[in-house]
Write an enzyme that holds these catalytic residues in place. Structure first.
Site, PDB file in Angstrom:
ATOM      1  CE  LYS A 105      -4.435   0.916   0.080  1.00  0.00           C
ATOM      2  NZ  LYS A 105      -5.482   0.076  -0.524  1.00  0.00           N
ATOM      3  N   GLY A 215     -20.778   6.278   1.444  1.00  0.00           N
ATOM      4  CA  GLY A 215     -19.656   6.571   0.536  1.00  0.00           C
ATOM      5  C   GLY A 215     -20.152   6.501  -0.890  1.00  0.00           C
ATOM      6  N   GLY A 217     -18.052   7.311  -3.682  1.00  0.00           N
ATOM      7  CA  GLY A 217     -16.866   7.495  -4.531  1.00  0.00           C
ATOM      8  C   GLY A 217     -16.796   6.353  -5.522  1.00  0.00           C
ATOM      9  N   GLY A 220     -18.476   3.086  -3.793  1.00  0.00           N
ATOM     10  CA  GLY A 220     -19.897   3.264  -3.479  1.00  0.00           C
ATOM     11  C   GLY A 220     -20.736   3.535  -4.710  1.00  0.00           C
ATOM     12  CE1 TYR A 221     -23.028   6.930 -10.069  1.00  0.00           C
ATOM     13  CE2 TYR A 221     -21.070   6.214 -11.278  1.00  0.00           C
ATOM     14  CZ  TYR A 221     -22.378   6.698 -11.272  1.00  0.00           C
ATOM     15  OH  TYR A 221     -23.027   6.938 -12.455  1.00  0.00           O
TER      16      TYR A 221
HETATM   17  P1  NAD Z   1     -13.084   7.579  -3.104  1.00  0.00           P
HETATM   18  O1  NAD Z   1     -12.154   8.627  -2.667  1.00  0.00           O
HETATM   19  O2  NAD Z   1     -13.385   7.442  -4.562  1.00  0.00           O
HETATM   20  O3  NAD Z   1     -14.503   7.728  -2.363  1.00  0.00           O
HETATM   21  C1  NAD Z   1     -14.646   7.791  -0.986  1.00  0.00           C
HETATM   22  C2  NAD Z   1     -16.080   8.213  -0.696  1.00  0.00           C
HETATM   23  O4  NAD Z   1     -16.302   8.176   0.716  1.00  0.00           O
HETATM   24  C3  NAD Z   1     -16.438   9.627  -1.138  1.00  0.00           C
HETATM   25  O5  NAD Z   1     -17.768   9.647  -1.607  1.00  0.00           O
HETATM   26  C4  NAD Z   1     -16.331  10.437   0.148  1.00  0.00           C
HETATM   27  O6  NAD Z   1     -17.153  11.586   0.113  1.00  0.00           O
HETATM   28  C5  NAD Z   1     -16.841   9.429   1.149  1.00  0.00           C
HETATM   29  N1  NAD Z   1     -16.405   9.674   2.518  1.00  0.00           N
HETATM   30  C6  NAD Z   1     -15.186  10.063   2.963  1.00  0.00           C
HETATM   31  N2  NAD Z   1     -15.211  10.196   4.309  1.00  0.00           N
HETATM   32  C7  NAD Z   1     -16.448   9.855   4.704  1.00  0.00           C
HETATM   33  C8  NAD Z   1     -17.099   9.783   5.950  1.00  0.00           C
HETATM   34  N3  NAD Z   1     -16.453  10.082   7.084  1.00  0.00           N
HETATM   35  N4  NAD Z   1     -18.378   9.384   5.970  1.00  0.00           N
HETATM   36  C9  NAD Z   1     -19.013   9.084   4.835  1.00  0.00           C
HETATM   37  N5  NAD Z   1     -18.479   9.145   3.640  1.00  0.00           N
HETATM   38  C10 NAD Z   1     -17.205   9.527   3.559  1.00  0.00           C
HETATM   39  O7  NAD Z   1     -12.500   6.215  -2.523  1.00  0.00           O
HETATM   40  P2  NAD Z   1     -12.836   4.741  -2.995  1.00  0.00           P
HETATM   41  O8  NAD Z   1     -11.809   4.301  -3.970  1.00  0.00           O
HETATM   42  O9  NAD Z   1     -14.280   4.632  -3.326  1.00  0.00           O
HETATM   43  O10 NAD Z   1     -12.523   3.927  -1.658  1.00  0.00           O
HETATM   44  C11 NAD Z   1     -13.498   3.739  -0.638  1.00  0.00           C
HETATM   45  C12 NAD Z   1     -13.052   2.603   0.251  1.00  0.00           C
HETATM   46  O11 NAD Z   1     -12.921   1.413  -0.523  1.00  0.00           O
HETATM   47  C13 NAD Z   1     -11.700   2.773   0.940  1.00  0.00           C
HETATM   48  O12 NAD Z   1     -11.740   2.121   2.182  1.00  0.00           O
HETATM   49  C14 NAD Z   1     -10.747   2.043   0.003  1.00  0.00           C
HETATM   50  O13 NAD Z   1      -9.563   1.614   0.663  1.00  0.00           O
HETATM   51  C15 NAD Z   1     -11.617   0.877  -0.369  1.00  0.00           C
HETATM   52  N6  NAD Z   1     -11.235   0.192  -1.608  1.00  0.00           N
HETATM   53  C16 NAD Z   1     -11.144   0.872  -2.798  1.00  0.00           C
HETATM   54  C17 NAD Z   1     -10.819   0.183  -3.950  1.00  0.00           C
HETATM   55  C18 NAD Z   1     -10.783   0.846  -5.292  1.00  0.00           C
HETATM   56  O14 NAD Z   1     -10.568   0.132  -6.303  1.00  0.00           O
HETATM   57  N7  NAD Z   1     -10.997   2.135  -5.400  1.00  0.00           N
HETATM   58  C19 NAD Z   1     -10.565  -1.200  -3.898  1.00  0.00           C
HETATM   59  C20 NAD Z   1     -10.674  -1.851  -2.677  1.00  0.00           C
HETATM   60  C21 NAD Z   1     -11.020  -1.144  -1.547  1.00  0.00           C
END
Ligand code: NAD
Length: 413
Positions: A105, A215, A217, A220-221
């Site tokens: 990471k 979430g 992002g 979530g989206y």
């Molecule tokens: P991102 O930055 O695209 O989105 C994060 C989302 O969470 C945003 O909508 C933000 O507004 C929201 N958020 C942030 N703080 C918050 C809070 N306190 N309460 C509610 N919402 C909050 O990030 P992502 O890539 O979607 O990652 C989200 C999670 O998934 C993380 O834990 C990341 O490690 C994990 N993850 C991501 C991936 C990937 O491929 N992107 C893969 C595996 C795991």
């Protein structure tokens, strides 16, 4: 940031599973520590002419099953301990879906929301140059995480390629399609979350289940749109500024249109504004935490109404909350399984890059679907056989695979 350390929790979990598996204590000790930790101080000229020095990390936990693999996080709350924990989680994640990668990471303590695109580009390029010695297509392959996306991955590829004098797309995954990215990578994690959700509903057979997602992002989206496309009802959605609720269902595509215009989901038409805390406790069948870690704690776990929790985020549930969910018989699909769609399609992107191929979206999604369905079934069957939770089953499968590799490599007698 929660006071509870994700690293402590992750290590505790490893010790616990190691004991159940009756693993040699020395192997557990070995697995507790990342093999390599690099800390860099990244000096960047800001747009106003001043120099700011950002702290960055790359942590490589384990490479017994293949090159290190893991995302890069840009967030003001990044800490070295958090990155160490996330690197270890990546080792288990690659192992549970049986992908030939290890775990790593990266992170930079910064707030990309307060930086210009030019500042973010300078930061990304210099960070890449400063970790270039330890990454590489067969060493360590970064990917996006919170605060980074295809744009940053393209800059990483370009910087690394310039240092070597030729184009090396396979050094990083999650790139834009125009520069050797894979079809379906952007959606992959959310899609994998949706596949796990759908598979769990085959077990529970809930009528017209309602889903709440924290979430909005990348994870979530795309979890929301995939589930919506599968015909499921999404009743609540939130981002860092708060959430919205409509018991009759929300259209995530429209909610994103609104968020793109207004910078938040709250205020969306025909819905009630709620807080993030309220979202976690809302009346629903399935809860998908897809934001950040340590959201479900002993303080709120008893109020969770959902029957199924699908961990889109990494480490959203503390061990104390996990215990409460077990007592309440809530079915938790753990992060290392639920959000493994991202690393799965990263692996597919890497294979395409190495072979200089470009696969269709149908081919990518078919392979993602097969691997997620198989991994879900493997973990579920194991949990039934051993009469244990999905989290313990996933961890047992993963840790055993890594420990076996270490033994067979002769690292351990
Ligand atoms: P991102 O930055 O695209 O989105 C994060 C989302 O969470 C945003 O909508 C933000 O507004 C929201 N958020 C942030 N703080 C918050 C809070 N306190 N309460 C509610 N919402 C909050 O990030 P992502 O890539 O979607 O990652 C989200 C999670 O998934 C993380 O834990 C990341 O490690 C994990 N993850 C991501 C991936 C990937 O491929 N992107 C893969 C595996 C795991």
């Amino acid at each position: 940031m929660s006071s509870q350390s994700l690293l402590e929790n992750t290590i505790k979990q490893l010790e616990y599973i190691g004991e159940i598996l009756n693993l040699d204590k020395n192997i557990i000790e070995f697995l507790k520590h990342p093999k390599r930790t690099l800390e860099v101080s990244i000096p960047i000229r800001m747009d106003d002419g001043t120099i700011k020095v950002f702290k960055g990390y790359r942590v490589q936990h384990m490479d017994a099953r293949g090159p290190y693999k893991g995302g890069i996080r840009y967030h003001p709350d990044v800490t070295l301990d958090e990155i160490k924990a996330l690197a270890m989680i990546m080792t288990w994640k690659s192992a549970v879906v049986d992908i030939p990668y290890g775990g790593a990471k990266g992170g930079v303590i910064c707030n990309p929301r307060e930086m210009s695109i030019n500042e973010i580009e300078r930061l990304t390029r210099r960070y890449t140059a400063m970790i270039a010695d330890i990454i590489g297509p067969f060493r360590d392959v970064p990917a996006p995480d919170i605060g980074t996306g295809p744009r940053e991955m393209a800059w990483i590829m370009d910087t690394y390629s310039q240092l070597h004098g030729y184009l090396i797309p396979e050094v990083v995954t999650g790139k834009p399609l125009s520069v050797w990215g894979s079809e379906g990578r952007l959606e992959a994690t959310g899609r994998g979350v949706a596949i796990c959700t759908r598979e769990s509903l085959k077990i529970f057979n809930l009528k017209n289940p309602s889903i709440a997602i924290q979430g909005f992002g990348k994870v979530g989206y795309y979890a929301a749109t995939s589930l919506y496309d599968m015909g499921f009802k999404i009743v609540a959605i939130s981002d860092s500024k708060g959430g919205i609720y409509n018991k009759n269902g929300l259209n995530p595509y429209k909610v994103m249109e609104y968020k793109n215009k207004n910078g938040k989901v709250i205020g969306y038409e025909n819905s009630k504004d709620i807080t993030n805390e309220e979202l976690l406790k809302i009346e629903c069948d399935i809860l998908i935490p897809a934001a950040i870690e340590n959201q479900l704690t002993k303080e709120n776990a008893n109020d969770v109404k959902a029957k199924i929790i699908v961990e889109g985020a990494n480490g959203p549930t503390t061990p104390e909350a996990d215990k409460i969910f077990e007592e309440k018989k809530i079915f938790v699909i753990p992060d290392i399984l639920a959000n493994a769609g991202g690393v799965t399609v990263s692996y597919l992107e890497w294979i395409q890059n190495i072979h200089r191929e470009h696969w269709s979206i149908e081919e990518v999604n078919k392979k993602l679907e097969e691997r997620m369905v198989k991994s879900f079934k493997d973990v579920y069957d194991f949990s039934k056989n051993k009469n244990t939770s999905m989290r313990e089953a996933a961890m047992m499968i993963a840790i055993k695979r890594v420990a076996d590799a270490l033994k067979d490599l002769g690292v351990w007698p």
